[in-house]
Design an enzyme around this catalytic site. Structure first.
Site, PDB file in Angstrom:
ATOM      1  N   ARG A  59     -52.664  20.811  18.505  1.00 62.59           N
ATOM      2  CA  ARG A  59     -53.643  21.617  17.700  1.00 62.59           C
ATOM      3  C   ARG A  59     -53.249  22.785  16.844  1.00 62.59           C
ATOM      4  O   ARG A  59     -52.242  23.381  17.482  1.00 62.59           O
ATOM      5  CB  ARG A  59     -54.796  22.081  18.654  1.00 62.59           C
ATOM      6  CG  ARG A  59     -55.540  22.741  17.755  1.00 62.59           C
ATOM      7  CD  ARG A  59     -57.233  22.783  18.483  1.00 62.59           C
ATOM      8  NE  ARG A  59     -57.108  23.535  19.659  1.00 62.59           N
ATOM      9  CZ  ARG A  59     -58.421  23.861  19.964  1.00 62.59           C
ATOM     10  NH1 ARG A  59     -59.422  23.108  19.588  1.00 62.59           N
ATOM     11  NH2 ARG A  59     -58.498  24.618  21.206  1.00 62.59           N
ATOM     12  N   ARG A  63     -58.782  26.534  31.178  1.00 63.28           N
ATOM     13  CA  ARG A  63     -59.899  26.393  30.315  1.00 63.28           C
ATOM     14  C   ARG A  63     -60.935  25.004  30.678  1.00 63.28           C
ATOM     15  O   ARG A  63     -61.743  25.191  30.401  1.00 63.28           O
ATOM     16  CB  ARG A  63     -59.429  26.265  28.700  1.00 63.28           C
ATOM     17  CG  ARG A  63     -59.094  27.681  28.429  1.00 63.28           C
ATOM     18  CD  ARG A  63     -58.111  27.537  27.076  1.00 63.28           C
ATOM     19  NE  ARG A  63     -59.027  27.274  25.785  1.00 63.28           N
ATOM     20  CZ  ARG A  63     -58.528  26.476  24.832  1.00 63.28           C
ATOM     21  NH1 ARG A  63     -57.218  26.324  24.730  1.00 63.28           N
ATOM     22  NH2 ARG A  63     -58.972  26.233  23.896  1.00 63.28           N
ATOM     23  N   ARG A  66     -72.164  28.518  26.028  1.00 63.74           N
ATOM     24  CA  ARG A  66     -71.108  28.047  27.050  1.00 63.74           C
ATOM     25  C   ARG A  66     -71.640  28.312  28.382  1.00 63.74           C
ATOM     26  O   ARG A  66     -70.924  27.921  29.302  1.00 63.74           O
ATOM     27  CB  ARG A  66     -69.843  28.769  26.502  1.00 63.74           C
ATOM     28  CG  ARG A  66     -68.921  27.968  25.921  1.00 63.74           C
ATOM     29  CD  ARG A  66     -67.682  28.790  25.930  1.00 63.74           C
ATOM     30  NE  ARG A  66     -66.381  28.201  25.587  1.00 63.74           N
ATOM     31  CZ  ARG A  66     -65.983  27.897  24.346  1.00 63.74           C
ATOM     32  NH1 ARG A  66     -66.777  27.945  23.343  1.00 63.74           N
ATOM     33  NH2 ARG A  66     -64.700  27.427  24.249  1.00 63.74           N
ATOM     34  N   ARG A 113     -52.591  28.276  18.896  1.00 64.71           N
ATOM     35  CA  ARG A 113     -53.330  29.321  19.375  1.00 64.71           C
ATOM     36  C   ARG A 113     -52.640  29.656  20.564  1.00 64.71           C
ATOM     37  O   ARG A 113     -52.262  28.844  21.445  1.00 64.71           O
ATOM     38  CB  ARG A 113     -54.877  28.908  19.477  1.00 64.71           C
ATOM     39  CG  ARG A 113     -55.433  29.121  18.360  1.00 64.71           C
ATOM     40  CD  ARG A 113     -56.707  28.498  18.358  1.00 64.71           C
ATOM     41  NE  ARG A 113     -57.447  28.538  19.900  1.00 64.71           N
ATOM     42  CZ  ARG A 113     -58.441  27.847  20.202  1.00 64.71           C
ATOM     43  NH1 ARG A 113     -59.377  27.256  19.207  1.00 64.71           N
ATOM     44  NH2 ARG A 113     -59.021  27.862  21.280  1.00 64.71           N
ATOM     45  N   LYS A 138     -64.874  19.578  18.755  1.00 62.76           N
ATOM     46  CA  LYS A 138     -66.220  19.993  18.274  1.00 62.76           C
ATOM     47  C   LYS A 138     -65.989  20.857  16.900  1.00 62.76           C
ATOM     48  O   LYS A 138     -66.774  20.815  16.007  1.00 62.76           O
ATOM     49  CB  LYS A 138     -66.742  21.144  19.145  1.00 62.76           C
ATOM     50  CG  LYS A 138     -67.359  20.754  20.505  1.00 62.76           C
ATOM     51  CD  LYS A 138     -67.742  22.029  21.580  1.00 62.76           C
ATOM     52  CE  LYS A 138     -66.746  23.186  21.593  1.00 62.76           C
ATOM     53  NZ  LYS A 138     -65.634  22.842  22.528  1.00 62.76           N
TER      54      LYS A 138
END
Ligand code: ADP
Ligand code: ZN
Length: 210
Positions: A123, A167, A88, A156, A13
């Site tokens: 990531r 998640r 969300r 992260r 996203k």
């Protein structure tokens, strides 16, 4: 044009929001980036959000709805924006409706869970400006250094493998119901996330007709 990007964590996203933002000249509004900024600055809001974020849970609706409402009232959001990571939950979507916001399109980027898990490990996010990278699919020119601002591009805390699983669970439980919510309004569009970022971007632009 007001857009919502939907998709599991790691679906891309943020990356696609950056591309749309550059193309249309409207801001990307990422609640995740705003919350990380608050955590980094040690604000009261940041301290409230940190534990939930680190564990992969959602920050409370009240907090997120509050920061989103302030953000879309800023002058640069006058001609439209791309919501990345908001809403969300159905409660957040209802709050957006009651702010009187008109959404033009809701774009879902769909990626299979297993591919998400593979991707998350690579990531990297700039600690200073929030730009996102991937060691394999979208590497920084210099390892660990943000192309955009020279800040540190780091993993992260919530991209740790065990947190990624929870998640994804949270996504299925709390966020996936938004697909039905927006399908009813006829605004939901879906693109299949591709291996290459540029291929997904092409599909996204075509699907949005931009
Ligand atoms: P991702 O999409 O990769 O999960 P984000 O950067 O969008 O990452 O969000 C990181 C974290 O910030 C989430 O796991 C959650 O704790 C919090 N967060 C971001 N946006 C929201 C939101 N709209 N509602 C609740 N929590 C949120
Ligand atoms: Zn940066």
């Amino acid at each position: 044009m007001n857009l919502i990007l939907l998709g599991a964590p790691g679906a891309g996203k943020g990356t696609q929001a950056e591309a749309i933002s550059a193309k249309l000249g409207i801001p990307q509004i990422s609640t995740g980036n705003m919350l990380r900024e608050a955590v980094k600055n040690g604000t009261e809001l940041g301290m409230k959000a940190k534990a939930a974020m680190d564990s992969g849970a959602l920050v409370s609706d009240d907090i997120v709805i509050g920061i989103l409402k302030d953000r879309i009232a800023e002058p640069d959001a006058k001609n439209g924006y791309i919501l990345d990571g908001f809403p969300r939950t159905v409660t957040q979507a209802e709050a957006l409706d009651s702010m009187g916001v008109t959404i033009d399109h809701v774009l879902e980027i769909h990626v299979e869970d297993q591919r998400i898990i593979d991707r998350m490990s690579g990531r990297r996010v700039c600690v200073a400006c929030g730009a996102s990278y991937h060691v394999q699919y979208k590497p920084t020119k210099v390892e660990g250094v943000c192309d955009a601002c020279g800040g540190e591009a780091a993993q992260r805390a919530d991209d740790a493998p065990e947190t990624v699983l929870s998640r994804l669970q949270v996504y299925q439980e709390k966020t996936a119901p938004l697909k039905a919510y927006y399908e009813k309004t006829g605004k939901l569009l879906t693109v299949e996330g591709q291996e290459e970022v540029a291929d997904t971007t092409k599909l996204v632009f075509e699907t949005l007709g931009i």
